[in-house]
Write an enzyme that holds these catalytic residues in place. Structure first.
Site, mmCIF file in Angstrom:
data_model
loop_
_atom_site.group_PDB
_atom_site.id
_atom_site.type_symbol
_atom_site.label_atom_id
_atom_site.label_comp_id
_atom_site.label_asym_id
_atom_site.label_seq_id
_atom_site.Cartn_x
_atom_site.Cartn_y
_atom_site.Cartn_z
ATOM 1 C CD GLU A 1 39.760 13.108 45.420
ATOM 2 O OE1 GLU A 1 40.879 13.410 45.081
ATOM 3 O OE2 GLU A 1 38.622 13.267 44.984
ATOM 4 C CE LYS B 1 41.632 21.827 42.201
ATOM 5 N NZ LYS B 1 42.654 21.998 43.051
ATOM 6 C CB THR C 1 43.659 25.781 44.153
ATOM 7 O OG1 THR C 1 42.168 25.889 43.563
ATOM 8 C CG2 THR C 1 43.716 26.721 45.225
HETATM 9 C C1 LIG Z 1 39.156 16.816 45.481
HETATM 10 C C2 LIG Z 1 40.607 17.161 45.630
HETATM 11 N N1 LIG Z 1 41.510 16.142 45.248
HETATM 12 C C3 LIG Z 1 42.706 16.404 45.372
HETATM 13 C C4 LIG Z 1 43.299 17.680 45.363
HETATM 14 C C5 LIG Z 1 44.750 17.917 45.473
HETATM 15 O O1 LIG Z 1 45.174 18.639 44.259
HETATM 16 P P1 LIG Z 1 46.433 19.436 44.048
HETATM 17 O O2 LIG Z 1 47.518 18.395 44.475
HETATM 18 O O3 LIG Z 1 46.613 19.741 42.576
HETATM 19 O O4 LIG Z 1 46.231 20.770 44.950
HETATM 20 C C6 LIG Z 1 42.310 18.821 45.509
HETATM 21 C C7 LIG Z 1 42.869 20.206 45.594
HETATM 22 O O5 LIG Z 1 42.099 21.051 46.038
HETATM 23 C C8 LIG Z 1 40.942 18.546 45.670
HETATM 24 O O6 LIG Z 1 39.983 19.463 45.654
#
Ligand SMILES: Cc1ncc(COP(=O)(O)O)c(C=O)c1O
Length: 271
Positions: A173, A140, A29
């Site tokens: 997280e 992801k 994203t």
């Molecule tokens: C479960 C989860 N952890 C962490 C993140 C943060 O990721 P990023 O910094 O790549 O947006 C996301 C982002 O949507 C997420 O869905």
């Protein structure tokens, strides 16, 4: 803006797609500003690592050029890339001849209340735990049911994010963010080798902190550590940083390191 499937405008997808059947794929994203995908290299790096760990052979040059073209057409907003393992017949076995499928979707900019960044947010203490699976940790990937059920645990605007622990009680997280704490001047974030998504903003903040000489630590975080933290914040690559002011009975002030990194994150996302 129209979605693209394998580089062509379209909304239709094969019913045999393994992303639909098994969540067999990855996604990114990405914030888009002035026609540019922000933090693109970090997003592509995570995607490439995911492809290699899931043994998905993708054309990364093609993915990059499609992302750039799509972002240029989108202008402002949030771009979602899904890369699935393509089609297969019934059954878990993949078709080695199937090419990965590229899906691009454009959404308007996400507008969060400015108070989230200014005063900070309250985290909902989610009862849903993250399962421990080192083979998927950090990626992801498209299996996001844990986040889906965790997000259904609270409604309304009181809590802007949720706090997720793993099955053994470690703080990992947020539902859609990574979490940092500050203790005695050290910037600390969770070890994501058992579960969690290794966020692009998390990686960028660790890098920025190191280049500013701020000590960093990636480690297991207990609820006691969290309670004793001087500052807590959550981050992602779309909203940047939100200070965390409370979670259940715990509370923290919005501190100077959070403000400093928030300025850096804002500059990166205003590019
Ligand atoms: C479960 C989860 N952890 C962490 C993140 C943060 O990721 P990023 O910094 O790549 O947006 C996301 C982002 O949507 C997420 O869905």
């Amino acid at each position: 803006m129209d979605s693209w499937v394998d580089g062509r405008p379209g909304d239709a997808l094969s019913l045999k797609d393994r992303g639909l059947a098994y969540g067999d794929g990855l996604f990114e994203t990405i914030a888009v500003k002035g026609g540019q995908p922000l933090l693109l290299d970090r997003h592509l790096q995570r995607l490439a690592e995911g492809c290699s760990r899931l043994a998905m052979a993708a054309d990364h040059g093609l993915i990059r050029s499609e992302l750039l073209a799509y972002a240029a057409a989108l202008g402002e907003g949030v771009l979602k890339l899904m890369l699935t393992r393509g089609d297969s017949l019934r059954g878990y076995a993949a078709d080695p001849a199937a090419a990965p499928r590229r899906i691009l979707q454009g959404n308007p900019p996400v507008v969060y209340p400015p108070a989230h960044g200014q005063q900070g947010v309250r985290l909902f203490p989610c009862a849903t735990r993250l399962s421990i699976q080192p083979a998927l940790a950090g990626l992801k990937h498209l299996n996001r049911l844990e986040q889906v059920i965790a997000r259904a645990e609270w409604q309304g605007g009181d809590c802007a994010e949720g706090l997720m622990l793993d099955l053994e009680g470690r703080v990992i997280e947020g539902v859609f963010s990574n979490l940092f704490l500050v203790r005695n001047g050290v910037l600390v974030t969770a070890d994501l080798s058992r579960c969690g998504v290794a966020g692009v903003m998390r990686a960028e903040l660790l890098f920025q902190a190191k280049s500013l000489g701020i000590p960093t630590e990636i480690t297991d975080i207990s609820l006691e550590h969290l309670q004793q933290a001087d500052e807590v914040f959550v981050c992602n690559s779309v909203y940047g940083i939100w200070p965390v002011c409370a979670c259940a009975a715990l509370s923290w002030p919005v501190g100077p390191l959070t403000r400093k990194l928030q300025g850096i994150a804002r500059a990166l996302l205003d590019a």
